[in-house]
Design a protein around this motif. Structure first.
Motif, PDB file in Angstrom:
ATOM      1  N   ALA A 102      -3.071   9.903  -1.577  1.00 19.89           N
ATOM      2  CA  ALA A 102      -4.009  10.682  -2.611  1.00 19.89           C
ATOM      3  C   ALA A 102      -3.502   8.630  -3.692  1.00 19.89           C
ATOM      4  N   VAL A 103      -2.733   8.963  -3.753  1.00 21.93           N
ATOM      5  CA  VAL A 103      -1.931   7.641  -4.362  1.00 21.93           C
ATOM      6  C   VAL A 103      -2.005   6.625  -3.480  1.00 21.93           C
ATOM      7  N   LEU A 104      -1.146   6.413  -2.251  1.00 23.04           N
ATOM      8  CA  LEU A 104      -1.048   5.637  -1.359  1.00 23.04           C
ATOM      9  C   LEU A 104      -2.805   5.208  -1.454  1.00 23.04           C
ATOM     10  N   MET A 145      -6.574   0.596  -2.304  1.00 26.26           N
ATOM     11  CA  MET A 145      -8.096   0.921  -2.681  1.00 26.26           C
ATOM     12  C   MET A 145      -8.609   0.922  -1.440  1.00 26.26           C
ATOM     13  N   LEU A 146      -8.185   1.081  -0.272  1.00 22.35           N
ATOM     14  CA  LEU A 146      -8.471   1.229   0.912  1.00 22.35           C
ATOM     15  C   LEU A 146      -8.795   3.194   1.132  1.00 22.35           C
ATOM     16  N   LEU A 147      -9.603   3.842   0.933  1.00 24.32           N
ATOM     17  CA  LEU A 147      -9.988   5.192   0.586  1.00 24.32           C
ATOM     18  C   LEU A 147     -10.977   5.301   1.886  1.00 24.32           C
ATOM     19  N   ARG A 168      -2.811  10.991   8.471  1.00 26.25           N
ATOM     20  CA  ARG A 168      -3.598   9.961   7.160  1.00 26.25           C
ATOM     21  C   ARG A 168      -2.474   9.158   6.527  1.00 26.25           C
ATOM     22  N   ARG A 169      -1.521  10.399   5.818  1.00 26.89           N
ATOM     23  CA  ARG A 169      -0.413  10.256   5.185  1.00 26.89           C
ATOM     24  C   ARG A 169       0.111   8.394   5.834  1.00 26.89           C
ATOM     25  N   VAL A 170       0.404   8.768   6.759  1.00 29.29           N
ATOM     26  CA  VAL A 170       1.415   7.814   7.151  1.00 29.29           C
ATOM     27  C   VAL A 170       0.658   6.271   7.798  1.00 29.29           C
ATOM     28  N   THR A 171      -0.659   6.284   7.919  1.00 29.82           N
ATOM     29  CA  THR A 171      -1.688   6.132   7.700  1.00 29.82           C
ATOM     30  C   THR A 171      -2.130   5.156   6.230  1.00 29.82           C
ATOM     31  N   ALA A 172      -1.801   5.532   5.457  1.00 31.52           N
ATOM     32  CA  ALA A 172      -1.828   4.443   2.740  1.00 31.52           C
ATOM     33  C   ALA A 172      -0.728   4.242   3.580  1.00 31.52           C
ATOM     34  N   ALA A 173       0.671   5.005   3.921  1.00 36.89           N
ATOM     35  CA  ALA A 173       1.663   4.292   3.570  1.00 36.89           C
ATOM     36  C   ALA A 173       1.669   2.768   3.984  1.00 36.89           C
ATOM     37  N   VAL A 174       1.521   2.402   5.278  1.00 37.35           N
ATOM     38  CA  VAL A 174       1.132   1.508   6.364  1.00 37.35           C
ATOM     39  C   VAL A 174       0.831   0.573   5.827  1.00 37.35           C
ATOM     40  N   LEU A 175      -0.789   0.884   5.596  1.00 39.52           N
ATOM     41  CA  LEU A 175      -1.587  -0.339   5.181  1.00 39.52           C
ATOM     42  C   LEU A 175      -1.994  -1.269   3.195  1.00 39.52           C
ATOM     43  N   LEU A 176      -0.841   0.082   2.972  1.00 41.36           N
ATOM     44  CA  LEU A 176      -0.601  -0.426   1.670  1.00 41.36           C
ATOM     45  C   LEU A 176       0.473  -1.421   1.414  1.00 41.36           C
ATOM     46  N   VAL A 177       1.736  -1.138   2.801  1.00 45.85           N
ATOM     47  CA  VAL A 177       2.656  -1.758   2.919  1.00 45.85           C
ATOM     48  C   VAL A 177       2.130  -3.656   3.052  1.00 45.85           C
ATOM     49  N   ALA A 178       1.010  -2.872   4.019  1.00 45.04           N
ATOM     50  CA  ALA A 178       0.443  -4.000   4.853  1.00 45.04           C
ATOM     51  C   ALA A 178      -0.296  -4.598   3.680  1.00 45.04           C
ATOM     52  N   VAL A 179      -0.811  -4.135   2.964  1.00 42.24           N
ATOM     53  CA  VAL A 179      -2.062  -5.113   1.846  1.00 42.24           C
ATOM     54  C   VAL A 179      -0.217  -6.280   0.971  1.00 42.24           C
ATOM     55  N   ALA A 220       2.552  -6.627   1.683  1.00 43.31           N
ATOM     56  CA  ALA A 220       3.003  -7.875   1.837  1.00 43.31           C
ATOM     57  C   ALA A 220       1.666  -8.660   2.775  1.00 43.31           C
ATOM     58  N   VAL A 221       0.550  -9.406   2.366  1.00 40.68           N
ATOM     59  CA  VAL A 221       0.065 -10.329   2.686  1.00 40.68           C
ATOM     60  C   VAL A 221      -0.868 -11.238   1.365  1.00 40.68           C
ATOM     61  N   VAL A 222      -0.642  -9.703   0.546  1.00 42.48           N
ATOM     62  CA  VAL A 222      -0.909 -10.721  -0.632  1.00 42.48           C
ATOM     63  C   VAL A 222       0.264 -11.193  -1.416  1.00 42.48           C
ATOM     64  N   ALA A 223       1.721 -10.908  -1.879  1.00 46.26           N
ATOM     65  CA  ALA A 223       2.788 -11.165  -1.598  1.00 46.26           C
ATOM     66  C   ALA A 223       3.499 -12.556  -1.048  1.00 46.26           C
ATOM     67  N   ALA A 224       2.857 -13.144   0.520  1.00 44.41           N
ATOM     68  CA  ALA A 224       2.596 -14.026   0.896  1.00 44.41           C
ATOM     69  C   ALA A 224       2.099 -15.142   0.197  1.00 44.41           C
ATOM     70  N   GLY A 225       0.999 -14.478   0.310  1.00 46.32           N
ATOM     71  CA  GLY A 225      -0.078 -15.722  -0.703  1.00 46.32           C
ATOM     72  C   GLY A 225       0.378 -16.035  -2.288  1.00 46.32           C
ATOM     73  N   LEU A 226       0.886 -15.194  -2.797  1.00 46.50           N
ATOM     74  CA  LEU A 226       2.017 -15.362  -4.089  1.00 46.50           C
ATOM     75  C   LEU A 226       3.073 -16.157  -4.114  1.00 46.50           C
ATOM     76  N   SER A 227       3.596 -16.282  -2.520  1.00 45.76           N
ATOM     77  CA  SER A 227       4.877 -16.711  -2.207  1.00 45.76           C
ATOM     78  C   SER A 227       4.687 -18.861  -2.541  1.00 45.76           C
ATOM     79  N   GLY A 228       3.459 -19.145  -2.545  1.00 37.64           N
ATOM     80  CA  GLY A 228       3.296 -20.347  -1.963  1.00 37.64           C
ATOM     81  C   GLY A 228       3.879 -21.224  -0.904  1.00 37.64           C
TER      82      GLY A 228
END
Length: 470
Positions: A152-154, A159-161, A228-239, A241-249
């Motif tokens: 639930a927390v992941l 936000m990918l509930l 569900r738990r594994v997928t939630a963790a993978v999705l959070l890491v992926a999101v 990573a994508v955001v961090a790459a965008g912030l890196s410039g």
């Protein structure tokens, strides 16, 4: 999209303001409301009005069973589903504004800072409020969330509930899943310079939903608790990573992350309804929601000369027709078929009327409702829950009492939303602007992945636009 009595609402966020200008060296889109100084952006009044109207529609959708009494509200939904109507309107607005915001930023860094600090503060406060109410015995938490709090927390963090088969602490959170997927996909297309092909994305998603339909798997990754738990963790890491790459410039990092962002289209296509707690009824319906959002982008591109009128009209017809045809083909029941036909037609007509009146002055009340619509979306169900808790069996009470209670709820919900917008949303956006100034003052590119959003402009005009954006 089984909205039920608690499942419709603003999808993810109040549509963002436009930014202060294009990236250096990029021609600015022709904006009918040019950028202004207030908050670093100009408000597009007709979109505010549309959001305000959609927000009221959503509130009425949830309030109608109480005010109209048992069963009476269903008479309306035999002809048009106001929950779906509100959701699709909000998705169209997001589809129109999110790419405009991204391309005026000319920067994935600015885009992601703006998105995160606009969406998350009020969202996290809503989660906290529902948690406090539950601890105080004034509300409940769904059993599926209590059964696996880690998942639930992941899921709430990303936000990918909905594709994970979970309902949020507030049921209306389900639309945030599709907003977040849209952000990721659009950012990825921007990084790969594929963002101008909105018509193909819109029509293609609708065609896949219609043709593939039930053949798409509904729960490939999240149908059981362990997956569900594994997928939630993978999705959070992926999101993240994508955001961090965008912030890196950094261009190369952003392009690599763009691939992952576009790949998020796979999630609703093969994991759209892993459990009964998913609001979307099947994977094909999740694809249709994204197609509707891309339809808003098609309108934006046609308006600014980036897409011809006929290609735009064909893409919009494919999405509208595909949405109706897919529900007729893949869902049973003549009543449901007619409801989808009238709902889609009403959404298209409403958006068309608002667009046609875009140059007219907007009533202040609608503009204000648009401003608070995100908080109103997040919190009105929470307020309604407390009203019905204080007045049990309200739907069975005499009609005058129901009307008075409904009016009191509406005023209270608007007041709570206004307070949230002022004390949570605005400070959150201000914090985002401070963070952006700090990031752009650090070593490295000030603006990441600048990409021209219009046809090439003359050199003189390009210099003028560059000076204006600075």
């Amino acid at each position: 999209m089984n909205t039920g009595t608690t499942a419709a609402g603003l999808p993810g966020s109040r549509a963002p303001d436009t930014d202060s200008g294009p990236a250096p060296g990029a021609a600015a889109p022709r904006a009918e409301n040019p950028p202004g100084p207030a908050g670093g952006a100009a408000r597009l009044g007709w979109l505010d009005a549309l959001r305000g109207f959609a927000a009221l529609t959503v509130v009425w959708f949830h309030l109608s069973p109480v005010v109209l009494g048992p069963g009476r509200h269903l008479r309306i939904h035999h002809h048009i589903d106001l929950g779906k109507y509100g959701v699709l309107l909000f998705f169209l607005v997001s589809g129109y504004v999110i790419p405009m915001s991204l391309e005026r930023h000319g920067s994935l860094r600015r885009f992601w800072v703006g998105r995160l600090f606009r969406v998350y503060p009020a969202y996290l406060v809503t989660v906290a409020v529902t948690g406090i109410l539950a601890l105080a015995g004034l509300g409940g938490v769904r059993a599926s969330l209590r059964a696996d709090p880690v998942t639930a927390v992941l899921a709430h963090a990303s936000m990918l509930l909905d594709p994970l088969g979970l309902r949020g602490t507030v049921r209306v959170f389900w639309t945030l899943s599709y907003e977040m997927i849209f952000y990721l996909v659009v950012a990825g297309l921007f990084a790969w310079r594929l963002h101008r092909h909105s018509g193909w994305w819109a029509a293609g998603l609708a065609v896949v939903a219609l043709v593939a339909g039930p053949r798409l798997p509904d729960g490939m990754f999240a149908a059981d608790p362990a997956g569900r738990r594994v997928t939630a963790a993978v999705l959070l890491v992926a999101v993240a990573a994508v955001v961090a790459a965008g912030l890196s410039g950094r261009r190369r990092l952003a392009v690599a992350a763009g691939t992952a962002g576009i790949a998020f289209l796979i999630l609703p296509a093969i994991d759209g309804h892993p459990t009964a707690d998913s609001t979307v009824v099947a994977s094909w319906q999740g694809l249709l929601l994204l197609a509707v959002m891309f339809s808003g982008t098609v309108v934006f591109r046609a308006q600014h000369g980036q897409l011809g009128r006929w290609p735009a009209a064909l893409a919009l017809a494919a999405v509208g027709g595909g949405t109706v045809a897919a529900h007729w083909a893949h869902l049973p029941g003549r009543t449901a078929h007619l409801v989808w036909l009238t709902t889609v037609a009403a959404v298209a007509a409403t958006f068309a009327v608002a667009y046609a009146m875009r140059r007219r002055a907007v009533p202040r009340i609608l503009a204000w409702l648009g401003t608070i619509s995100y908080s109103l979306y997040l919190l009105h169900v929470v307020v309604l829950g407390q009203v019905t808790r204080l007045m049990p069996d309200l739907a069975s009470r005499p009609a005058p009492l129901r009307v008075v209670a409904g009016g009191a709820f509406l005023l209270l919900a608007l007041g709570v939303a206004a307070v949230s917008q002022r004390l949570v949303e605005r400070p959150g956006q201000a914090l985002g602007r401070r963070l952006l100034r700090a990031l752009e003052g650090a070593p490295g590119p000030a603006r990441s992945v600048p990409i021209t959003t219009e046809r090439a402009a003359p050199r003189t005009r390009r210099r003028q636009e560059t000076r204006r954006s600075v």
